[in-house]
Design a protein around this motif. Structure first.
Motif, PDB file in Angstrom:
ATOM      1  N   VAL A  46       0.847  -1.188   0.000  1.00  0.00           N
ATOM      2  CA  VAL A  46       0.000   0.000   0.000  1.00  0.00           C
ATOM      3  C   VAL A  46       0.883   1.238   0.000  1.00  0.00           C
ATOM      4  O   VAL A  46       1.704   1.424   0.905  1.00  0.00           O
ATOM      5  N   CYS A  47       0.734   2.083  -1.004  1.00  0.00           N
ATOM      6  CA  CYS A  47       1.522   3.312  -1.088  1.00  0.00           C
ATOM      7  C   CYS A  47       1.034   4.305  -0.045  1.00  0.00           C
ATOM      8  O   CYS A  47      -0.122   4.737  -0.074  1.00  0.00           O
ATOM      9  N   LEU A  48       1.915   4.677   0.893  1.00  0.00           N
ATOM     10  CA  LEU A  48       1.568   5.603   1.970  1.00  0.00           C
ATOM     11  C   LEU A  48       2.576   6.748   2.015  1.00  0.00           C
ATOM     12  O   LEU A  48       3.708   6.612   1.564  1.00  0.00           O
ATOM     13  N   THR A  49       2.150   7.862   2.588  1.00  0.00           N
ATOM     14  CA  THR A  49       2.976   9.071   2.641  1.00  0.00           C
ATOM     15  C   THR A  49       3.575   9.260   4.021  1.00  0.00           C
ATOM     16  O   THR A  49       2.855   9.181   5.033  1.00  0.00           O
ATOM     17  N   VAL A  50       4.874   9.512   4.069  1.00  0.00           N
ATOM     18  CA  VAL A  50       5.562   9.744   5.337  1.00  0.00           C
ATOM     19  C   VAL A  50       5.130  11.094   5.907  1.00  0.00           C
ATOM     20  O   VAL A  50       5.256  12.131   5.254  1.00  0.00           O
ATOM     21  N   THR A  51       4.620  11.077   7.140  1.00  0.00           N
ATOM     22  CA  THR A  51       4.187  12.314   7.787  1.00  0.00           C
ATOM     23  C   THR A  51       5.125  12.750   8.917  1.00  0.00           C
ATOM     24  O   THR A  51       5.154  13.916   9.290  1.00  0.00           O
ATOM     25  N   GLU A  52       5.901  11.798   9.462  1.00  0.00           N
ATOM     26  CA  GLU A  52       6.873  12.100  10.516  1.00  0.00           C
ATOM     27  C   GLU A  52       8.047  11.129  10.407  1.00  0.00           C
ATOM     28  O   GLU A  52       7.878   9.987   9.949  1.00  0.00           O
ATOM     29  N   LEU A  53       9.210  11.587  10.835  1.00  0.00           N
ATOM     30  CA  LEU A  53      10.401  10.745  10.885  1.00  0.00           C
ATOM     31  C   LEU A  53      11.083  10.931  12.221  1.00  0.00           C
ATOM     32  O   LEU A  53      11.309  12.057  12.662  1.00  0.00           O
ATOM     33  N   THR A  54      11.413   9.806  12.887  1.00  0.00           N
ATOM     34  CA  THR A  54      12.146   9.861  14.151  1.00  0.00           C
ATOM     35  C   THR A  54      13.121   8.696  14.192  1.00  0.00           C
ATOM     36  O   THR A  54      12.717   7.539  14.244  1.00  0.00           O
ATOM     37  N   ASP A  55      14.395   9.002  14.156  1.00  0.00           N
ATOM     38  CA  ASP A  55      15.434   7.966  14.179  1.00  0.00           C
ATOM     39  C   ASP A  55      15.186   6.948  13.057  1.00  0.00           C
ATOM     40  O   ASP A  55      15.222   7.290  11.897  1.00  0.00           O
ATOM     41  N   ASP A  56      14.910   5.684  13.427  1.00  0.00           N
ATOM     42  CA  ASP A  56      14.724   4.651  12.412  1.00  0.00           C
ATOM     43  C   ASP A  56      13.253   4.304  12.217  1.00  0.00           C
ATOM     44  O   ASP A  56      12.917   3.225  11.735  1.00  0.00           O
ATOM     45  N   GLU A  57      12.365   5.219  12.573  1.00  0.00           N
ATOM     46  CA  GLU A  57      10.938   4.985  12.428  1.00  0.00           C
ATOM     47  C   GLU A  57      10.291   6.089  11.594  1.00  0.00           C
ATOM     48  O   GLU A  57      10.792   7.205  11.524  1.00  0.00           O
ATOM     49  N   PHE A  58       9.165   5.744  10.976  1.00  0.00           N
ATOM     50  CA  PHE A  58       8.389   6.742  10.249  1.00  0.00           C
ATOM     51  C   PHE A  58       6.909   6.558  10.567  1.00  0.00           C
ATOM     52  O   PHE A  58       6.473   5.485  11.000  1.00  0.00           O
ATOM     53  N   THR A  59       6.148   7.622  10.362  1.00  0.00           N
ATOM     54  CA  THR A  59       4.721   7.613  10.667  1.00  0.00           C
ATOM     55  C   THR A  59       3.927   7.852   9.396  1.00  0.00           C
ATOM     56  O   THR A  59       4.316   8.655   8.548  1.00  0.00           O
ATOM     57  N   VAL A  60       2.809   7.134   9.275  1.00  0.00           N
ATOM     58  CA  VAL A  60       1.911   7.319   8.138  1.00  0.00           C
ATOM     59  C   VAL A  60       0.479   7.399   8.646  1.00  0.00           C
ATOM     60  O   VAL A  60       0.132   6.785   9.661  1.00  0.00           O
ATOM     61  N   ASP A  61      -0.338   8.178   7.965  1.00  0.00           N
ATOM     62  CA  ASP A  61      -1.764   8.260   8.259  1.00  0.00           C
ATOM     63  C   ASP A  61      -2.514   7.473   7.193  1.00  0.00           C
ATOM     64  O   ASP A  61      -2.289   7.670   5.991  1.00  0.00           O
ATOM     65  N   VAL A  62      -3.408   6.596   7.640  1.00  0.00           N
ATOM     66  CA  VAL A  62      -4.149   5.729   6.728  1.00  0.00           C
ATOM     67  C   VAL A  62      -5.640   6.033   6.868  1.00  0.00           C
ATOM     68  O   VAL A  62      -6.215   5.860   7.940  1.00  0.00           O
ATOM     69  N   MET A  63      -6.259   6.503   5.784  1.00  0.00           N
ATOM     70  CA  MET A  63      -7.665   6.863   5.852  1.00  0.00           C
ATOM     71  C   MET A  63      -8.551   5.625   5.869  1.00  0.00           C
ATOM     72  O   MET A  63      -8.122   4.520   5.525  1.00  0.00           O
ATOM     73  N   ALA A  64      -9.801   5.819   6.273  1.00  0.00           N
ATOM     74  CA  ALA A  64     -10.724   4.701   6.443  1.00  0.00           C
ATOM     75  C   ALA A  64     -10.907   3.911   5.153  1.00  0.00           C
ATOM     76  O   ALA A  64     -11.023   2.683   5.178  1.00  0.00           O
ATOM     77  N   GLU A  65     -10.939   4.594   4.001  1.00  0.00           N
ATOM     78  CA  GLU A  65     -11.108   3.907   2.724  1.00  0.00           C
ATOM     79  C   GLU A  65      -9.987   2.914   2.481  1.00  0.00           C
ATOM     80  O   GLU A  65     -10.216   1.782   2.035  1.00  0.00           O
ATOM     81  N   THR A  66      -8.746   3.316   2.786  1.00  0.00           N
ATOM     82  CA  THR A  66      -7.608   2.423   2.600  1.00  0.00           C
ATOM     83  C   THR A  66      -7.665   1.257   3.584  1.00  0.00           C
ATOM     84  O   THR A  66      -7.363   0.112   3.220  1.00  0.00           O
ATOM     85  N   LEU A  67      -8.052   1.521   4.812  1.00  0.00           N
ATOM     86  CA  LEU A  67      -8.192   0.455   5.794  1.00  0.00           C
ATOM     87  C   LEU A  67      -9.233  -0.560   5.345  1.00  0.00           C
ATOM     88  O   LEU A  67      -9.044  -1.773   5.472  1.00  0.00           O
ATOM     89  N   ARG A  68     -10.329  -0.058   4.787  1.00  0.00           N
ATOM     90  CA  ARG A  68     -11.411  -0.939   4.363  1.00  0.00           C
ATOM     91  C   ARG A  68     -11.022  -1.802   3.172  1.00  0.00           C
ATOM     92  O   ARG A  68     -11.441  -2.953   3.053  1.00  0.00           O
TER      93      ARG A  68
END
Length: 215
Positions: A46-68
């Motif tokens: 699933v193509c997701l967009t990086v919203t935050e970066l911390t050390d060796d981790e990244f955060t993504v927001d996944v909308m309900a449509e993608t979850l479904r």
């Protein structure tokens, strides 16, 4: 754009359920080594967009449509996920054209190990069957694989098989493949374009995303 060559097996370290969305924090030292805010990373295909970066981790927001429409809705902390950065324009094209757009969710029907490879059979939504051919390309949880067999039976409906070498098993989350596990599927986009251009798509059922395999 991706190629389906998994670069790293990451781990979900946190999940926050929001209103009509979810936020995942994912550990992936390799894919974050040169990542920036706004970059695209494929997570289980699933193509997701990086919203935050911390050390060796990244955060993504996944909308309900993608979850479904994907298997991400069932994942939480500790889950192993396949990670791939967007393809560099000058890089090698090791897999096939992968957009990171899930066409449907399949269910693993059986896992048959042998000495040198493991055969995994996956039940698929009926609407996707026409795009999957023997020796063709398929993306399973972000992994570019070659279809080794296709078929249909009374119990599971349409299915296809892939034969996995030990390296694929050890480097991806399919090492934990077992019957009943849901996987994200993306069919070869070229097949969909051909269908559309020849007019065959007008006779086919629309809205294949999110369909469940036959019971």
């Amino acid at each position: 754009m991706f190629t389906g060559i998994v670069e790293e097996r990451g781990e979900i370290t946190a999940r926050d359920d929001l209103t009509e969305a979810a936020r995942f924090r994912i550990r992936g030292p390799l894919v974050t080594s040169d990542a920036s805010f706004g970059d695209s990373i494929a997570v289980n295909g699933v193509c997701l967009t990086v919203t935050e970066l911390t050390d060796d981790e990244f955060t993504v927001d996944v909308m309900a449509e993608t979850l479904r429409r994907s298997s991400l809705d069932r994942l939480g902390p500790g889950a192993s996920v396949n990670l791939e950065r967007a393809m560099a324009a000058g890089g090698r094209f090791g897999g096939h054209i992968v957009q990171g757009h899930v066409d449907g969710v399949g269910v693993i029907v059986s896992v048959s190990p042998s000495e040198n490879w493991t055969v995994v059979r996956i039940g698929i939504p009926e609407q996707l069957a026409r795009y999957i051919v023997e020796k063709g390309s398929i993306t399973v949880d972000g992994i570019s694989l070659t279809v080794s067999s296709v078929g249909v039976d009374r119990e599971y409906g349409d299915w296809f098989e892939v034969s996995l070498i030990p390296t694929t098993l050890s480097e991806t989350n399919l090492s934990g493949a077992r019957a009943g596990v849901r996987v994200n599927l993306e069919v070869d986009v070229i097949a969909k374009y051909v269908e559309r251009l020849t007019g065959a798509g007008r006779l086919a059922t629309s809205g294949v995303e999110g369909s469940e395999p036959n019971e």
